[in-house]
Every structure is written in structure tokens, then in C-alpha cells.
Design an enzyme around this catalytic site. Structure first.
Site, PDB file in Angstrom:
ATOM      1  N   THR A 133      55.399 114.373 -23.757  1.00 53.75           N
ATOM      2  CA  THR A 133      56.087 113.856 -24.937  1.00 53.75           C
ATOM      3  C   THR A 133      57.070 112.739 -24.590  1.00 53.75           C
ATOM      4  OG1 THR A 133      57.714 114.479 -26.636  1.00 53.75           O
ATOM      5  CG2 THR A 133      57.754 115.764 -24.627  1.00 53.75           C
ATOM      6  N   ASP A 134      57.303 111.866 -25.568  1.00 49.30           N
ATOM      7  CA  ASP A 134      58.302 110.802 -25.370  1.00 49.30           C
ATOM      8  C   ASP A 134      59.720 111.359 -25.251  1.00 49.30           C
ATOM      9  OD1 ASP A 134      58.751 111.529 -28.016  1.00 49.30           O
ATOM     10  OD2 ASP A 134      58.517 109.513 -28.852  1.00 49.30           O
ATOM     11  N   GLU A 135      59.916 112.635 -25.656  1.00 50.45           N
ATOM     12  CA  GLU A 135      61.277 113.191 -25.639  1.00 50.45           C
ATOM     13  C   GLU A 135      61.837 113.308 -24.233  1.00 50.45           C
ATOM     14  OE1 GLU A 135      62.247 116.409 -28.189  1.00 50.45           O
ATOM     15  OE2 GLU A 135      60.884 115.764 -29.766  1.00 50.45           O
ATOM     16  N   TYR A 158      63.747 122.002 -24.868  1.00 53.89           N
ATOM     17  CA  TYR A 158      62.314 121.664 -24.979  1.00 53.89           C
ATOM     18  C   TYR A 158      61.977 120.476 -24.077  1.00 53.89           C
ATOM     19  CZ  TYR A 158      58.211 119.221 -26.841  1.00 53.89           C
ATOM     20  OH  TYR A 158      57.018 118.542 -26.959  1.00 53.89           O
ATOM     21  N   LYS A 162      59.567 120.103 -20.699  1.00 59.36           N
ATOM     22  CA  LYS A 162      58.413 119.187 -20.603  1.00 59.36           C
ATOM     23  C   LYS A 162      58.620 118.218 -19.423  1.00 59.36           C
ATOM     24  CE  LYS A 162      55.279 118.843 -23.058  1.00 59.36           C
ATOM     25  NZ  LYS A 162      53.942 119.517 -23.112  1.00 59.36           N
TER      26      LYS A 162
HETATM   27  P1  NAD Z   1      51.707 123.504 -31.289  1.00 60.84           P
HETATM   28  O1  NAD Z   1      52.988 124.274 -31.168  1.00 60.84           O
HETATM   29  O2  NAD Z   1      51.150 123.225 -32.636  1.00 60.84           O
HETATM   30  O3  NAD Z   1      50.570 124.250 -30.464  1.00 60.84           O
HETATM   31  C1  NAD Z   1      50.793 124.832 -29.213  1.00 60.84           C
HETATM   32  C2  NAD Z   1      49.608 125.739 -28.906  1.00 60.84           C
HETATM   33  O4  NAD Z   1      49.828 126.313 -27.594  1.00 60.84           O
HETATM   34  C3  NAD Z   1      49.459 126.904 -29.885  1.00 60.84           C
HETATM   35  O5  NAD Z   1      48.121 127.039 -30.283  1.00 60.84           O
HETATM   36  C4  NAD Z   1      49.912 128.124 -29.059  1.00 60.84           C
HETATM   37  O6  NAD Z   1      49.272 129.321 -29.454  1.00 60.84           O
HETATM   38  C5  NAD Z   1      49.513 127.699 -27.655  1.00 60.84           C
HETATM   39  N1  NAD Z   1      50.298 128.396 -26.614  1.00 60.84           N
HETATM   40  C6  NAD Z   1      51.650 128.541 -26.580  1.00 60.84           C
HETATM   41  N2  NAD Z   1      52.002 129.270 -25.503  1.00 60.84           N
HETATM   42  C7  NAD Z   1      50.854 129.577 -24.824  1.00 60.84           C
HETATM   43  C8  NAD Z   1      50.573 130.290 -23.636  1.00 60.84           C
HETATM   44  N3  NAD Z   1      51.559 130.869 -22.938  1.00 60.84           N
HETATM   45  N4  NAD Z   1      49.297 130.394 -23.235  1.00 60.84           N
HETATM   46  C9  NAD Z   1      48.293 129.819 -23.954  1.00 60.84           C
HETATM   47  N5  NAD Z   1      48.496 129.155 -25.107  1.00 60.84           N
HETATM   48  C10 NAD Z   1      49.769 129.020 -25.537  1.00 60.84           C
HETATM   49  O7  NAD Z   1      51.944 122.170 -30.470  1.00 60.84           O
HETATM   50  P2  NAD Z   1      51.487 120.675 -30.802  1.00 60.84           P
HETATM   51  O8  NAD Z   1      52.467 120.059 -31.698  1.00 60.84           O
HETATM   52  O9  NAD Z   1      50.064 120.688 -31.138  1.00 60.84           O
HETATM   53  O10 NAD Z   1      51.689 120.013 -29.350  1.00 60.84           O
HETATM   54  C11 NAD Z   1      50.680 120.128 -28.361  1.00 60.84           C
HETATM   55  C12 NAD Z   1      51.164 119.484 -27.086  1.00 60.84           C
HETATM   56  O11 NAD Z   1      51.464 118.115 -27.320  1.00 60.84           O
HETATM   57  C13 NAD Z   1      52.442 120.105 -26.520  1.00 60.84           C
HETATM   58  O12 NAD Z   1      52.328 120.139 -25.129  1.00 60.84           O
HETATM   59  C14 NAD Z   1      53.538 119.155 -26.966  1.00 60.84           C
HETATM   60  O13 NAD Z   1      54.611 119.170 -26.054  1.00 60.84           O
HETATM   61  C15 NAD Z   1      52.814 117.842 -26.942  1.00 60.84           C
HETATM   62  N6  NAD Z   1      53.297 116.815 -27.907  1.00 60.84           N
HETATM   63  C16 NAD Z   1      53.457 117.112 -29.215  1.00 60.84           C
HETATM   64  C17 NAD Z   1      53.847 116.111 -30.112  1.00 60.84           C
HETATM   65  C18 NAD Z   1      54.023 116.391 -31.596  1.00 60.84           C
HETATM   66  O14 NAD Z   1      54.468 115.508 -32.332  1.00 60.84           O
HETATM   67  N7  NAD Z   1      53.669 117.557 -32.105  1.00 60.84           N
HETATM   68  C19 NAD Z   1      54.083 114.817 -29.644  1.00 60.84           C
HETATM   69  C20 NAD Z   1      53.929 114.555 -28.273  1.00 60.84           C
HETATM   70  C21 NAD Z   1      53.515 115.563 -27.424  1.00 60.84           C
HETATM   71  O1  DAU Z   2      58.563 112.928 -30.117  1.00 59.95           O
HETATM   72  C1  DAU Z   2      57.578 113.884 -29.876  1.00 59.95           C
HETATM   73  C2  DAU Z   2      58.055 115.245 -30.345  1.00 59.95           C
HETATM   74  O2  DAU Z   2      58.047 115.226 -31.759  1.00 59.95           O
HETATM   75  C3  DAU Z   2      57.198 116.382 -29.816  1.00 59.95           C
HETATM   76  O3  DAU Z   2      57.285 116.429 -28.422  1.00 59.95           O
HETATM   77  C4  DAU Z   2      57.634 117.717 -30.406  1.00 59.95           C
HETATM   78  O4  DAU Z   2      56.757 118.749 -29.989  1.00 59.95           O
HETATM   79  C5  DAU Z   2      57.591 117.600 -31.922  1.00 59.95           C
HETATM   80  O5  DAU Z   2      58.064 118.800 -32.508  1.00 59.95           O
HETATM   81  C6  DAU Z   2      58.438 116.416 -32.409  1.00 59.95           C
HETATM   82  O6  DAU Z   2      59.846 116.669 -32.161  1.00 59.95           O
HETATM   83  P1  DAU Z   2      60.986 116.312 -33.250  1.00 59.95           P
HETATM   84  O7  DAU Z   2      62.170 117.148 -32.981  1.00 59.95           O
HETATM   85  O8  DAU Z   2      61.167 114.845 -33.366  1.00 59.95           O
HETATM   86  O9  DAU Z   2      60.193 116.804 -34.596  1.00 59.95           O
HETATM   87  P2  DAU Z   2      60.679 117.601 -35.893  1.00 59.95           P
HETATM   88  O10 DAU Z   2      59.558 117.529 -36.877  1.00 59.95           O
HETATM   89  O11 DAU Z   2      61.229 118.938 -35.558  1.00 59.95           O
HETATM   90  O12 DAU Z   2      61.867 116.712 -36.424  1.00 59.95           O
HETATM   91  C7  DAU Z   2      61.674 115.346 -36.761  1.00 59.95           C
HETATM   92  C8  DAU Z   2      63.012 114.778 -37.186  1.00 59.95           C
HETATM   93  O13 DAU Z   2      63.380 115.371 -38.444  1.00 59.95           O
HETATM   94  C9  DAU Z   2      64.147 115.118 -36.236  1.00 59.95           C
HETATM   95  O14 DAU Z   2      65.043 114.022 -36.202  1.00 59.95           O
HETATM   96  C10 DAU Z   2      64.822 116.327 -36.860  1.00 59.95           C
HETATM   97  C11 DAU Z   2      64.619 116.095 -38.348  1.00 59.95           C
HETATM   98  N1  DAU Z   2      64.457 117.316 -39.183  1.00 59.95           N
HETATM   99  C12 DAU Z   2      63.564 118.251 -38.787  1.00 59.95           C
HETATM  100  C13 DAU Z   2      63.363 119.382 -39.541  1.00 59.95           C
HETATM  101  C14 DAU Z   2      62.374 120.445 -39.103  1.00 59.95           C
HETATM  102  C15 DAU Z   2      65.169 117.433 -40.360  1.00 59.95           C
HETATM  103  O15 DAU Z   2      65.975 116.572 -40.731  1.00 59.95           O
HETATM  104  N2  DAU Z   2      64.967 118.557 -41.128  1.00 59.95           N
HETATM  105  C16 DAU Z   2      64.100 119.543 -40.756  1.00 59.95           C
HETATM  106  O16 DAU Z   2      63.977 120.563 -41.496  1.00 59.95           O
END
Ligand code: NAD
Ligand code: DAU
Length: 352
Positions: A133-135, A158, A162
Site C-alpha cells: 500500500t501507498d500508506e 496498519y 505493511k
Molecule cells: P480485505 O480486508 O477486503 O481482504 C483481506 C482478505 O484477507 C479477506 O478475504 C480475509 O479473509 C483474508 N485474510 C485475513 N487474514 C487472513 C489470514 N490470516 N489468512 C488467510 N486469509 C486472511 O482487503 P483489501 O482491501 O482487498 O486489500 C487486499 C490487499 O491489498 C491488502 O494486503 C491491502 O493491504 C492491500 N491494499 C489495499 C488497498 C485498498 O484500498 N483496499 C489499497 C492498496 C493496497
Molecule cells: O491508501 C491505500 C489504503 O487505502 C489501503 O492500504 C487500506 O487498506 C484502505 O483501507 C485505504 O485506507 P484509508 O484509511 O485511506 O481508507 P478508508 O476508507 O478507511 O478512509 C478513507 C478516508 O476517509 C480517510 O481519510 C478516513 C476517512 N473516513 C473513513 C471512514 C471509514 C471518514 O471520514 N469517515 C469514515 O467513516
């Protein structure tokens, strides 16, 4: 087309399910094994449309169990791994950092150990791809963009977990010549997004006439990428990415949270036939997320230059597609908003 055996972890989650679908449909000669523990975020309903395909297999299991992983490598003889399984929600990490350290760091290390043991002596044609992730770069407060060489500066449990897993992936490449690559993507949105994250939460709450919680003043900025564009980027990095390299993935699409929330309100009023302004009245500014990163901004030019990958879905199109998907899949939303999720929701938003 060559035949390959690819392990995808976390394939029942949001992004993982899009990656599994893309690979199962695009590569009929590959065997795709989806390993998922099915935590609260894992939902096999995400994969209903492909679950009966002959090149798809599901294995329920935990990446914290290294012996299970070793057995899985023996059973399938994988030549590729795409690792997405993780705890992914920043707010949850503030409440339970240990769980994030275990899954994201030790789970990734276990997978590296199992793959390295299975592949040592014959890395030819093998690839271990870690999805990050970019975080991990921290907050781009001064208008700069994250490149692959930007200092790693994680600021939440988190992102710290990562970042640590990223270091292990790169260390395995350096120490053992292990064939690993990793990518760091910005915020994804789209179908099957779990409604604890901003965009699906806002859509779900508008549907149910519930308050729309905006943290702080809603000034924080995220760079949003349609999830199918991320899945295509993952396909590209898996097939073309160079071992030991890092690739940034992003949409060049920065939005303040409050502007996204207002846009969704406007679009949903139209789609639901409600008078303009109805949903905006639900906006509620709540206590800020502790340590809330102000801005994420990815520079994806390395991936674009090396592979030609580009985002295909503009935000205007992607957000409409996303809202339409949630409106036509309200049954899916009802299923995921029951049980544990509701308990979590009321705990998390107490006082906010
Ligand atoms: P998500 O939370 O929707 O899915 C995570 C999945 O991992 C789930 O299906 C969960 O059951 C599985 N999991 C969790 N713990 C496990 C374990 N111990 N063993 C096996 N499976 C397990 O996550 P997402 O948003 O789809 O993100 C997927 C990946 O991409 C993550 O690694 C996250 O850090 C990365 N990522 C997410 C975003 C985003 O915006 N959502 C952006 C950049 C990177
Ligand atoms: O940048 C990549 C990341 O993006 C991934 O690595 C993470 O897995 C993914 O969850 C996401 O992280 P964020 O914290 O940016 O996403 P989230 O949707 O939780 O929040 C987006 C923005 O909105 C953040 O600035 C917090 C704000 N927010 C979030 C929630 C859930 C609110 O203002 N209200 C809310 O209820």
C-alpha cells in the site's frame, strides 16, 4: 498459453476477489488456488460467478499456520504467489495492533518461508508477488508525490505492519535471491468493497438514511483507483515485474473526503429520486481518526513507463458504476452488514 499454478491469498476479500476473477477468466490454462481464512472481510459470495470454473479452487486456511502453508505448496506445486491476505482497515488497527502485526508481518513471513523452502534450488519461472500500500510512505503533506524511493514512514499500526512485511519481501530477494516483487497502490473503490471503508459506507448509510460520518473537517486527501484497474495492474506486475523491484500503482485522482461524500450524495439523490440536498443533510462531522494521514499521492510513472499499464476507468465513470453496483446488489450489502459487522460498527462509532 502456458499452464501455471498460482496461489492467490486473500482472494475472498475486496481486491483479491477481483484479482481471482480476472485470472480465472483470462487464463483458463492456469490453476488458480484462492487461500483465505474468511475473516469478517472475506466473503465467498464475491466469487459466485466463477466458483464453478474448472481452473478455480478454494482452500480455507490461515497464513499464520506455516505447516499448513508448506503442505499446500506440496499439494499444488505452485510456481506463482500473489499475496493479498491482510488485515486492511486502519481504524481496526488502532484498536488491535497485535492482530495486524501477526497477520500482516508474521503471515507474510510464513508465506515467504514456505515458498522459499519449496522453490530453493529452482527459482526458474517462479514469482512471489506481495501486494502492498501507498500508506507505507506516510503522509504527503507538502504537495509532493510518492515515488518508489520515497522514505518509508508508516504512521499507523496498519501501515507499520505493511511496511515491515515489505521489508521482509525485499530482504528475501536480497538474502536468498528469492524471486519476489512488490507493488504499492493507492485507495481502491468499486464493487464488493466492504462497507467499513469510506465510499461503500457512505453509499450504505445514504440508502438507510443513517448519518454520514466524516472524520475531522473532511480535508484529508486520497488518490482513488477503480479496483478493476488495480487488478489489471496486478496482472501486469505479476507477468512483467522485475524481481527485487517495487512498483507504485495509482490513479492520479486526488479527492478531499468531503468532496467525495458530497458527490456521492448528489449522485444518489438523483438515482434514488430524492430531492437534491436530501442526502447532504445526513453529513455529520465526527471526531478525527487519531494520527490521520493528511494526503496520499502516488506517482505511478515507473509502472507506466516499463509496462504501458494505465488506469482505464475515470473517476466520473467508476463512481457511477460503483453506486449502480451497490444499488443493484442490495442483497449482498444486507448480508455483509449483519452480525459481527454491526457489532463492530457500533463499537467503532461510539462517541464519534
Ligand atoms: P480485505 O480486508 O477486503 O481482504 C483481506 C482478505 O484477507 C479477506 O478475504 C480475509 O479473509 C483474508 N485474510 C485475513 N487474514 C487472513 C489470514 N490470516 N489468512 C488467510 N486469509 C486472511 O482487503 P483489501 O482491501 O482487498 O486489500 C487486499 C490487499 O491489498 C491488502 O494486503 C491491502 O493491504 C492491500 N491494499 C489495499 C488497498 C485498498 O484500498 N483496499 C489499497 C492498496 C493496497
Ligand atoms: O491508501 C491505500 C489504503 O487505502 C489501503 O492500504 C487500506 O487498506 C484502505 O483501507 C485505504 O485506507 P484509508 O484509511 O485511506 O481508507 P478508508 O476508507 O478507511 O478512509 C478513507 C478516508 O476517509 C480517510 O481519510 C478516513 C476517512 N473516513 C473513513 C471512514 C471509514 C471518514 O471520514 N469517515 C469514515 O467513516
Amino acid at each position: 498459453m502456458a499452464s501455471r499454478k498460482v496461489l492467490i491469498t486473500g482472494g475472498a476479500g475486496f481486491i483479491g476477489s477481483h484479482v481471482v476473477r480476472l485470472f480465472v477468466n483470462k487464463y483458463p490454462t492456469y490453476t488458480i488456488v484462492n487461500l483465505d481464512k474468511l475473516t469478517y472481510a472475506g466473503n465467498l459470495e464475491n466469487l459466485r460467478d466463477i466458483e464453478k470454473k474448472p481452473n478455480y479452487k478454494f482452500e480455507k486456511g490461515d497464513i499464520l499456520e506455516v505447516d499448513f502453508l508448506r503442505d499446500l505448496f506440496k499439494k499444488y506445486d505452485f510456481d506463482g504467489v500473489i499475496h493479498l491476505a491482510a488485515e486492511s482497515h486502519v481504524d481496526r488497527s488502532l484498536h488491535n495492533p497485535t492482530e495486524f502485526a501477526m497477520t500482516n508481518i508474521i503471515g507474510t513471513l510464513n508465506l515467504l518461508i514456505a515458498a522459499n523452502a519449496a522453490w530453493t534450488g529452482n527459482f526458474e519461472g517462479k514469482k512471489f508477488y506481495h501486494v502492498s500500500t501507498d500508506e507505507v510512505y506516510g503522509s504527503a503533506d507538502n504537495g509532493e508525490f510518492f515515488t518508489e524511493t520515497t522514505k518509508i514512514d508508516p504512521r499507523s499500526p496498519y501501515s507499520a505492519s505493511k511496511a515491515s512485511s515489505d521489508h521482509f519481501v525485499l530482504a528475501f530477494n536480497n538474502s536468498y535471491h528469492f524471486p519476489s516483487v512488490l507493488s504499492r497502490c493507492s485507495n481502491n473503490y468499486g464493487p464488493y468493497h466492504f462497507p467499513e471503508k469510506l465510499i461503500p459506507l457512505i453509499i450504505n448509510n445514504i440508502l438507510n438514511n443513517k448519518p454520514l460520518p466524516v472524520y475531522g473537517k473532511g480535508e484529508n486527501v486520497r488518490d482513488w483507483l477503480f479496483v478493476e484497474d488495480h487488478a489489471r495492474a496486478i496482472d501486469t506486475v505479476f507477468h512483467q515485474g522485475k524481481h527485487g523491484e517495487v512498483y507504485n500503482i495509482g490513479g492520479n485522482n486526488e479527492w478531499k473526503n468531503i468532496d467525495i461524500v458530497r458527490l456521492i450524495c448528489h449522485l444518489m439523490d438523483k438515482k434514488l429520486g430524492r430531492p437534491e440536498g436530501t442526502s447532504e443533510k445526513l453529513i455529520t462531522f465526527v471526531k478525527d481518526r487519531p494520527g490521520h494521514d493528511l494526503r496520499y499521492a502516488i506517482d505511478p510513472s515507473k509502472l507506466m513507463a516499463e509496462t504501458g499499464w494505465r488506469p482505464e476507468t475515470t473517476f466520473e465513470v467508476g463512481i457511477e458504476k460503483t453506486i449502480d453496483w451497490f444499488l443493484t446488489n442490495q442483497e449482498w450489502l444486507k448480508h455483509v452488514t449483519s452480525g459481527e459487522y454491526l457489532k463492530y460498527y457500533s463499537n467503532m462509532y461510539q462517541g464519534r
